[in-house]
Motif scaffolding. Sequence first.
Motif, PDB file in Angstrom:
ATOM      1  N   UNK A  38       0.873  -1.173   0.000  1.00 56.83           N
ATOM      2  CA  UNK A  38       0.000   0.000   0.000  1.00 56.83           C
ATOM      3  C   UNK A  38       0.913   1.226   0.000  1.00 56.83           C
ATOM      4  N   UNK A  39       0.751   2.085  -1.019  1.00 54.76           N
ATOM      5  CA  UNK A  39       1.659   3.217  -1.199  1.00 54.76           C
ATOM      6  C   UNK A  39       0.904   4.533  -1.270  1.00 54.76           C
ATOM      7  N   UNK A  40       1.587   5.598  -0.847  1.00 55.36           N
ATOM      8  CA  UNK A  40       1.098   6.957  -1.034  1.00 55.36           C
ATOM      9  C   UNK A  40       1.205   7.263  -2.534  1.00 55.36           C
ATOM     10  N   UNK A  41       0.102   7.651  -3.141  1.00 52.38           N
ATOM     11  CA  UNK A  41       0.091   7.894  -4.590  1.00 52.38           C
ATOM     12  C   UNK A  41       1.033   9.034  -4.996  1.00 52.38           C
ATOM     13  N   UNK A  42       1.161  10.051  -4.154  1.00 47.27           N
ATOM     14  CA  UNK A  42       1.961  11.223  -4.510  1.00 47.27           C
ATOM     15  C   UNK A  42       3.456  11.009  -4.335  1.00 47.27           C
ATOM     16  N   UNK A  43       3.867  10.311  -3.269  1.00 38.05           N
ATOM     17  CA  UNK A  43       5.292  10.145  -2.978  1.00 38.05           C
ATOM     18  C   UNK A  43       5.828   8.748  -3.310  1.00 38.05           C
ATOM     19  N   UNK A  44       4.936   7.797  -3.573  1.00 39.52           N
ATOM     20  CA  UNK A  44       5.288   6.402  -3.828  1.00 39.52           C
ATOM     21  C   UNK A  44       5.863   5.715  -2.590  1.00 39.52           C
ATOM     22  N   UNK A  45       5.725   6.336  -1.414  1.00 39.95           N
ATOM     23  CA  UNK A  45       6.200   5.770  -0.152  1.00 39.95           C
ATOM     24  C   UNK A  45       5.306   4.599   0.261  1.00 39.95           C
ATOM     25  N   UNK A  46       5.913   3.486   0.659  1.00 37.00           N
ATOM     26  CA  UNK A  46       5.151   2.347   1.166  1.00 37.00           C
ATOM     27  C   UNK A  46       4.695   2.689   2.585  1.00 37.00           C
ATOM     28  N   UNK A  47       3.377   2.614   2.808  1.00 40.14           N
ATOM     29  CA  UNK A  47       2.820   2.964   4.120  1.00 40.14           C
ATOM     30  C   UNK A  47       2.173   1.765   4.813  1.00 40.14           C
ATOM     31  N   UNK A  48       2.174   0.618   4.135  1.00 36.71           N
ATOM     32  CA  UNK A  48       1.604  -0.584   4.730  1.00 36.71           C
ATOM     33  C   UNK A  48       1.595  -1.725   3.730  1.00 36.71           C
ATOM     34  N   UNK A  49       1.038  -2.852   4.177  1.00 31.30           N
ATOM     35  CA  UNK A  49       0.877  -3.983   3.270  1.00 31.30           C
ATOM     36  C   UNK A  49      -0.335  -4.799   3.681  1.00 31.30           C
ATOM     37  N   UNK A  50      -0.781  -5.627   2.749  1.00 34.20           N
ATOM     38  CA  UNK A  50      -1.909  -6.512   3.018  1.00 34.20           C
ATOM     39  C   UNK A  50      -1.506  -7.927   2.649  1.00 34.20           C
ATOM     40  N   UNK A  51      -1.783  -8.870   3.520  1.00 31.30           N
ATOM     41  CA  UNK A  51      -1.535 -10.287   3.274  1.00 31.30           C
ATOM     42  C   UNK A  51      -2.864 -10.925   2.909  1.00 31.30           C
ATOM     43  N   UNK A  52      -2.947 -11.469   1.714  1.00 33.32           N
ATOM     44  CA  UNK A  52      -4.159 -12.142   1.272  1.00 33.32           C
ATOM     45  C   UNK A  52      -4.171 -13.589   1.770  1.00 33.32           C
ATOM     46  N   UNK A  53      -5.356 -14.188   1.848  1.00 33.79           N
ATOM     47  CA  UNK A  53      -5.536 -15.593   2.252  1.00 33.79           C
ATOM     48  C   UNK A  53      -5.015 -15.849   3.657  1.00 33.79           C
ATOM     49  N   UNK A  54      -5.176 -14.876   4.549  1.00 36.57           N
ATOM     50  CA  UNK A  54      -4.667 -15.007   5.918  1.00 36.57           C
ATOM     51  C   UNK A  54      -5.704 -15.649   6.820  1.00 36.57           C
ATOM     52  N   UNK A  55      -5.280 -16.684   7.516  1.00 36.69           N
ATOM     53  CA  UNK A  55      -6.100 -17.325   8.551  1.00 36.69           C
ATOM     54  C   UNK A  55      -5.224 -17.523   9.777  1.00 36.69           C
ATOM     55  N   UNK A  56      -5.643 -16.987  10.932  1.00 34.20           N
ATOM     56  CA  UNK A  56      -4.843 -17.176  12.146  1.00 34.20           C
ATOM     57  C   UNK A  56      -4.908 -18.622  12.618  1.00 34.20           C
ATOM     58  N   UNK A  57      -4.050 -18.965  13.548  1.00 38.50           N
ATOM     59  CA  UNK A  57      -4.029 -20.307  14.130  1.00 38.50           C
ATOM     60  C   UNK A  57      -5.386 -20.608  14.760  1.00 38.50           C
ATOM     61  N   UNK A  58      -5.695 -21.878  14.935  1.00 44.73           N
ATOM     62  CA  UNK A  58      -6.973 -22.317  15.508  1.00 44.73           C
ATOM     63  C   UNK A  58      -7.274 -21.652  16.844  1.00 44.73           C
TER      64      UNK A  58
END
Length: 71
Positions: A38-58
């Motif tokens: 996830x990036x700032x559109x103006x500066x291209x700085x990475x401000x976060x990320x998303x992990x798809x298909x995430x399931x926590x432990x039981x």
Amino acid sequence: MADIHVIHDSQGETLTIYWAAPRREQISEEAGDGIILIKDRLTNEVIGFEKLYYRPAENPRAITFEMAQAA
């Protein structure tokens, strides 16, 4: 020190982590292996990320958070 925001969407099976405030103007870029940057559109700085298909432990018991000390 910036706040870290962790968002778990159990329906969508995603885990999103921001270390900077979400932006009104942000873009997403696929990094591979179910990771979206996830990036700032103006500066291209990475401000976060998303992990798809995430399931926590039981039966998760705790969340551990560690901070490295500056050298």
